[in-house]
Design an enzyme around this catalytic site. Structure first.
Site, PDB file in Angstrom:
ATOM      1  N   TYR A 253      -2.513  -0.613  10.205  1.00  0.00           N
ATOM      2  CA  TYR A 253      -2.585  -1.058   8.817  1.00  0.00           C
ATOM      3  C   TYR A 253      -1.333  -0.644   8.052  1.00  0.00           C
ATOM      4  O   TYR A 253      -0.713  -1.458   7.357  1.00  0.00           O
ATOM      5  CB  TYR A 253      -3.828  -0.468   8.162  1.00  0.00           C
ATOM      6  CG  TYR A 253      -3.939  -0.714   6.672  1.00  0.00           C
ATOM      7  CD1 TYR A 253      -4.403  -1.927   6.183  1.00  0.00           C
ATOM      8  CD2 TYR A 253      -3.601   0.281   5.750  1.00  0.00           C
ATOM      9  CE1 TYR A 253      -4.526  -2.153   4.816  1.00  0.00           C
ATOM     10  CE2 TYR A 253      -3.713   0.067   4.393  1.00  0.00           C
ATOM     11  CZ  TYR A 253      -4.176  -1.149   3.932  1.00  0.00           C
ATOM     12  OH  TYR A 253      -4.287  -1.355   2.577  1.00  0.00           O
TER      13      TYR A 253
ATOM     14  N   SER B  52       0.848  -1.196   0.000  1.00  0.00           N
ATOM     15  CA  SER B  52       0.000   0.000   0.000  1.00  0.00           C
ATOM     16  C   SER B  52       0.874   1.233   0.000  1.00  0.00           C
ATOM     17  O   SER B  52       1.991   1.222   0.540  1.00  0.00           O
ATOM     18  CB  SER B  52      -0.902   0.015   1.237  1.00  0.00           C
ATOM     19  OG  SER B  52      -1.529   1.274   1.415  1.00  0.00           O
TER      20      SER B  52
END
Length: 284
Positions: A189, A176
């Site tokens: 995350y 990500s």
């Protein structure tokens, strides 16, 4: 191209459902032209029921691959992915269950190999995220859950797959943009995605001598079910608008990165990360 902003919307829990999204994500570009880059290959895709995983599944199918789709419990979404893969003329087996369970990670690999007799491409894409405004709001249970789904599962599935991967096989992990630029309300995350980048680089070096390539894709803001299931309706309405391209991306705009890294076109690439992120410069 889609509009810069989506209508305000929110889903009450994860995993999000594709059917509840307005507008629905674009999973396959109308101008995508396949040319058999994965003919005869078998791919296992975790989180393949919707979002980026579904887009990858459809692109892989058009390129000639048969598929195993692992997902949690989004049965309607998974069955739609299976229908569209079969419509493209390829086989598709569905493997529901919780990847936070190590035994299930081993089982999905075993069932893939039992069904198809081989495994050539592993796409570690499943993930979850939970928005928290302050670090003190991230308790031990959430931290462990995020890492079990995003990182531990990737270790366990890949370890189970390795005995079946031959020279020329490929592993493609979903990282990500948050691993590179951080995120103020997705700290656990982002940390898990940073771990995935390090895992990708280390495993690539480890497996280079066996002829197995390991790479990753680090998407920016992409319109998937995870977004309305994570953020408030007000946040969703502005999602992606601050990026240089002025909008959120679509899963269809990310899937070609996975095709490239999975096929022989990327034969001299390992330990690398591609960045379909709307123009955010990350230098990574």
């Amino acid at each position: 191209m889609p509009n810069a902003q989506q209508p305000p919307q929110h889903q009450p829990g994860q995993p999000g459902r594709e059917q509840a999204m307005q507008p629905p994500p674009e999973y396959l570009r109308s101008d995508y032209r396949a040319c058999g880059k994965l003919t005869g290959r078998v791919a296992l895709i975790t989180g393949g029921d919707s979002g980026i995983g579904r887009a990858v599944a459809l692109a892989f199918a058009l390129e000639g691959a048969d598929l195993a789709i692992a997902y949690l419990n989004e049965h309607d979404d998974a069955q739609e992915t299976q229908r569209r893969v079969r419509e493209a003329g390829r086989q598709c087996v569905l493997l529901p269950g919780d990847l936070a369970d190590e035994a299930h990670c081993r089982d999905i690999v075993a069932r893939t190999v039992t069904t198809f007799g081989r495994l050539d491409v592993l796409v570690n894409n499943a993930g979850e995220q939970h928005e928290r405004a302050d670090l003190t709001e991230i308790d031990a249970a959430q931290l462990e859950r995020t890492f079990r789904t995003n990182v531990f599962a990737m270790f366990h599935v890949t370890a189970a797959a390795l005995p079946h991967l031959k020279p020329g096989a490929a592993v493609v992990n979903s990282a990500s943009v948050t691993a590179y630029v951080g995120h103020p309300t997705l700290m656990d995350y982002a940390a898990s995605k940073g771990a995935i980048v390090a895992f990708t680089r280390s495993l690539a070096v480890n497996l280079a001598g066996r002829g197995i390539r390991v790479n990753a894709v680090a998407p920016g803001p992409i319109w998937t079910p995870l977004i309305p299931a994570t953020f408030s309706a007000e946040h969703v309405a502005k999602f992606g608008a601050s990026k240089p391209l002025g909008r959120a991306g679509q899963p269809s705009e990310v899937a070609p990165c996975f095709v490239f890294l999975a096929c022989a076109d990327a034969s001299y690439m390992t330990g690398q990360v591609l960045h379909p992120n709307g123009g955010e410069i990350v230098n990574g």
